[in-house]
Design a protein around this motif. Structure first.
Motif, PDB file in Angstrom:
ATOM      1  N   LEU A 164       0.841  -1.197   0.000  1.00 47.87           N
ATOM      2  CA  LEU A 164       0.000   0.000   0.000  1.00 47.87           C
ATOM      3  C   LEU A 164       0.875   1.245   0.000  1.00 47.87           C
ATOM      4  CD1 LEU A 164      -2.582  -1.067   2.715  1.00 47.87           C
ATOM      5  CD2 LEU A 164      -2.866  -1.139   0.232  1.00 47.87           C
ATOM      6  N   PRO A 165       0.727   2.101  -1.006  1.00 49.41           N
ATOM      7  CA  PRO A 165       1.515   3.339  -0.985  1.00 49.41           C
ATOM      8  C   PRO A 165       1.240   4.125   0.290  1.00 49.41           C
ATOM      9  CG  PRO A 165       0.511   3.012  -3.144  1.00 49.41           C
ATOM     10  CD  PRO A 165      -0.070   1.960  -2.216  1.00 49.41           C
ATOM     11  N   GLY A 166       2.295   4.465   0.983  1.00 49.83           N
ATOM     12  CA  GLY A 166       2.170   5.189   2.231  1.00 49.83           C
ATOM     13  C   GLY A 166       1.803   4.301   3.409  1.00 49.83           C
ATOM     14  N   GLY A 167       1.774   2.999   3.225  1.00 53.86           N
ATOM     15  CA  GLY A 167       1.386   2.093   4.301  1.00 53.86           C
ATOM     16  C   GLY A 167       2.553   1.542   5.100  1.00 53.86           C
ATOM     17  N   ARG A 168       3.722   1.495   4.510  1.00 55.14           N
ATOM     18  CA  ARG A 168       4.870   0.870   5.147  1.00 55.14           C
ATOM     19  C   ARG A 168       5.347   1.631   6.372  1.00 55.14           C
ATOM     20  NH1 ARG A 168      10.339   1.511   5.122  1.00 55.14           N
ATOM     21  NH2 ARG A 168      10.115   3.357   3.841  1.00 55.14           N
ATOM     22  N   VAL A 169       5.501   2.942   6.268  1.00 54.67           N
ATOM     23  CA  VAL A 169       6.058   3.730   7.370  1.00 54.67           C
ATOM     24  C   VAL A 169       5.155   3.677   8.606  1.00 54.67           C
ATOM     25  CG1 VAL A 169       6.775   6.033   8.117  1.00 54.67           C
ATOM     26  CG2 VAL A 169       7.457   5.191   5.869  1.00 54.67           C
ATOM     27  N   PRO A 170       3.844   3.905   8.497  1.00 56.11           N
ATOM     28  CA  PRO A 170       3.014   3.816   9.700  1.00 56.11           C
ATOM     29  C   PRO A 170       3.048   2.423  10.353  1.00 56.11           C
ATOM     30  CG  PRO A 170       1.785   4.899   7.956  1.00 56.11           C
ATOM     31  CD  PRO A 170       3.055   4.388   7.347  1.00 56.11           C
ATOM     32  N   VAL A 171       3.115   1.378   9.537  1.00 56.33           N
ATOM     33  CA  VAL A 171       3.150   0.025  10.103  1.00 56.33           C
ATOM     34  C   VAL A 171       4.486  -0.225  10.788  1.00 56.33           C
ATOM     35  CG1 VAL A 171       3.134  -2.442   9.543  1.00 56.33           C
ATOM     36  CG2 VAL A 171       1.405  -0.924   8.568  1.00 56.33           C
ATOM     37  N   LEU A 172       5.588   0.214  10.176  1.00 60.43           N
ATOM     38  CA  LEU A 172       6.891   0.070  10.828  1.00 60.43           C
ATOM     39  C   LEU A 172       6.927   0.829  12.156  1.00 60.43           C
ATOM     40  CD1 LEU A 172       9.526   0.387   7.962  1.00 60.43           C
ATOM     41  CD2 LEU A 172       9.229  -1.533   9.496  1.00 60.43           C
ATOM     42  N   LEU A 173       6.422   2.041  12.147  1.00 59.73           N
ATOM     43  CA  LEU A 173       6.395   2.835  13.379  1.00 59.73           C
ATOM     44  C   LEU A 173       5.538   2.161  14.450  1.00 59.73           C
ATOM     45  CD1 LEU A 173       5.975   6.437  11.916  1.00 59.73           C
ATOM     46  CD2 LEU A 173       8.054   5.423  12.849  1.00 59.73           C
ATOM     47  N   ALA A 174       4.349   1.735  14.066  1.00 61.70           N
ATOM     48  CA  ALA A 174       3.450   1.099  15.031  1.00 61.70           C
ATOM     49  C   ALA A 174       4.077  -0.177  15.588  1.00 61.70           C
ATOM     50  CB  ALA A 174       2.104   0.797  14.377  1.00 61.70           C
ATOM     51  N   ALA A 175       4.687  -0.970  14.714  1.00 68.17           N
ATOM     52  CA  ALA A 175       5.323  -2.218  15.168  1.00 68.17           C
ATOM     53  C   ALA A 175       6.449  -1.921  16.156  1.00 68.17           C
ATOM     54  CB  ALA A 175       5.850  -3.001  13.975  1.00 68.17           C
ATOM     55  N   ALA A 176       7.247  -0.909  15.850  1.00 67.86           N
ATOM     56  CA  ALA A 176       8.365  -0.556  16.734  1.00 67.86           C
ATOM     57  C   ALA A 176       7.855  -0.002  18.057  1.00 67.86           C
ATOM     58  CB  ALA A 176       9.270   0.463  16.047  1.00 67.86           C
ATOM     59  N   PHE A 177       6.855   0.849  18.017  1.00 68.17           N
ATOM     60  CA  PHE A 177       6.337   1.464  19.233  1.00 68.17           C
ATOM     61  C   PHE A 177       5.607   0.454  20.115  1.00 68.17           C
ATOM     62  CE2 PHE A 177       5.934   5.680  16.705  1.00 68.17           C
ATOM     63  CZ  PHE A 177       7.318   5.780  16.669  1.00 68.17           C
ATOM     64  N   LEU A 178       5.012  -0.561  19.489  1.00 73.36           N
ATOM     65  CA  LEU A 178       4.345  -1.612  20.260  1.00 73.36           C
ATOM     66  C   LEU A 178       5.345  -2.612  20.829  1.00 73.36           C
ATOM     67  CD1 LEU A 178       1.224  -2.493  18.071  1.00 73.36           C
ATOM     68  CD2 LEU A 178       1.227  -1.492  20.349  1.00 73.36           C
TER      69      LEU A 178
END
Length: 196
Positions: A108-122
């Motif tokens: 998903l365009p623009g989907g990778r960064v939010p998922v990486l951030l969420a995974a790291a923050f969780l």
């Protein structure tokens, strides 16, 4: 052969850098390389996919490590964290289904960064991230290489195929972005109507 290896090394470098600094059009780089490979030697397409996937994987690992070490403060400073509400919904999706969310995020365009951030923050485990991100990067590279092959097969000259592949990637990215924005606007309007 030396020039092909050099080109693949550059592709790896560009994609890895673009995964860390998400302003470089990495999908277009893979598509353009695949379009050129289609005209030069079609078997090189497999190496283009491998180099693109390896670059994406290496860049994602670096970005994930940076987010795990620096947290939200570093993400804000580097301007990776832009939409806190979207990040909250991604965190919720990750808590319920980690592997599918990680697999789809790269497509998903623009989907990778939010998922990486969420995974790291969780605090998603390194093992889970490393295992789930490998097929995600391979699938992403194969999809963008396929776009390049389509562009390369339509036109007789390699440069025309590269331009067609890049334009196609930009169009697909913009259409997906517009659809996501409209969906978000509808969701906000629905939420506002429910609270009123």
């Amino acid at each position: 052969m030396i020039s092909e290896l050099g080109a693949l090394a550059w592709l790896f470098t560009v994609v890895a850098f673009g995964a860390i600094v998400p302003v470089v059009p990495t999908g277009a780089a893979v598509s353009g390389a695949a379009a050129l490979a289609f005209h030069d030697h079609p078997l090189l397409i497999v190496l283009v996919i491998a180099a693109g996937a390896a670059g994406a994987y290496a860049g994602d690992l670096v970005m994930y490590a940076m987010c795990r070490a620096g947290g939200e403060q570093l993400a804000r400073r580097l301007r990776w964290l832009r939409d806190e509400e979207h990040l909250a919904s991604v965190k919720e999706r990750l808590q319920h289904s980690q592997i599918p969310v990680l697999l789809v995020s790269r497509l998903l365009p623009g989907g990778r960064v939010p998922v990486l951030l969420a995974a790291a923050f969780l605090g998603l485990s390194w093992r889970t991230f490393v295992v789930a991100n490998l097929p995600a990067c391979a699938l992403w590279s194969a999809v963008y290489a396929a776009i390049g092959v389509v562009g390369g097969s339509i036109f007789p000259e390699p440069w025309q195929g590269v331009i067609a592949a890049v334009v196609l990637v930009v169009i697909v990215t913009q259409v997906v972005s517009m659809v996501n924005k409209r969906r978000a606007a509808r969701s906000e309007a629905r939420d506002a109507a429910e609270t009123a």
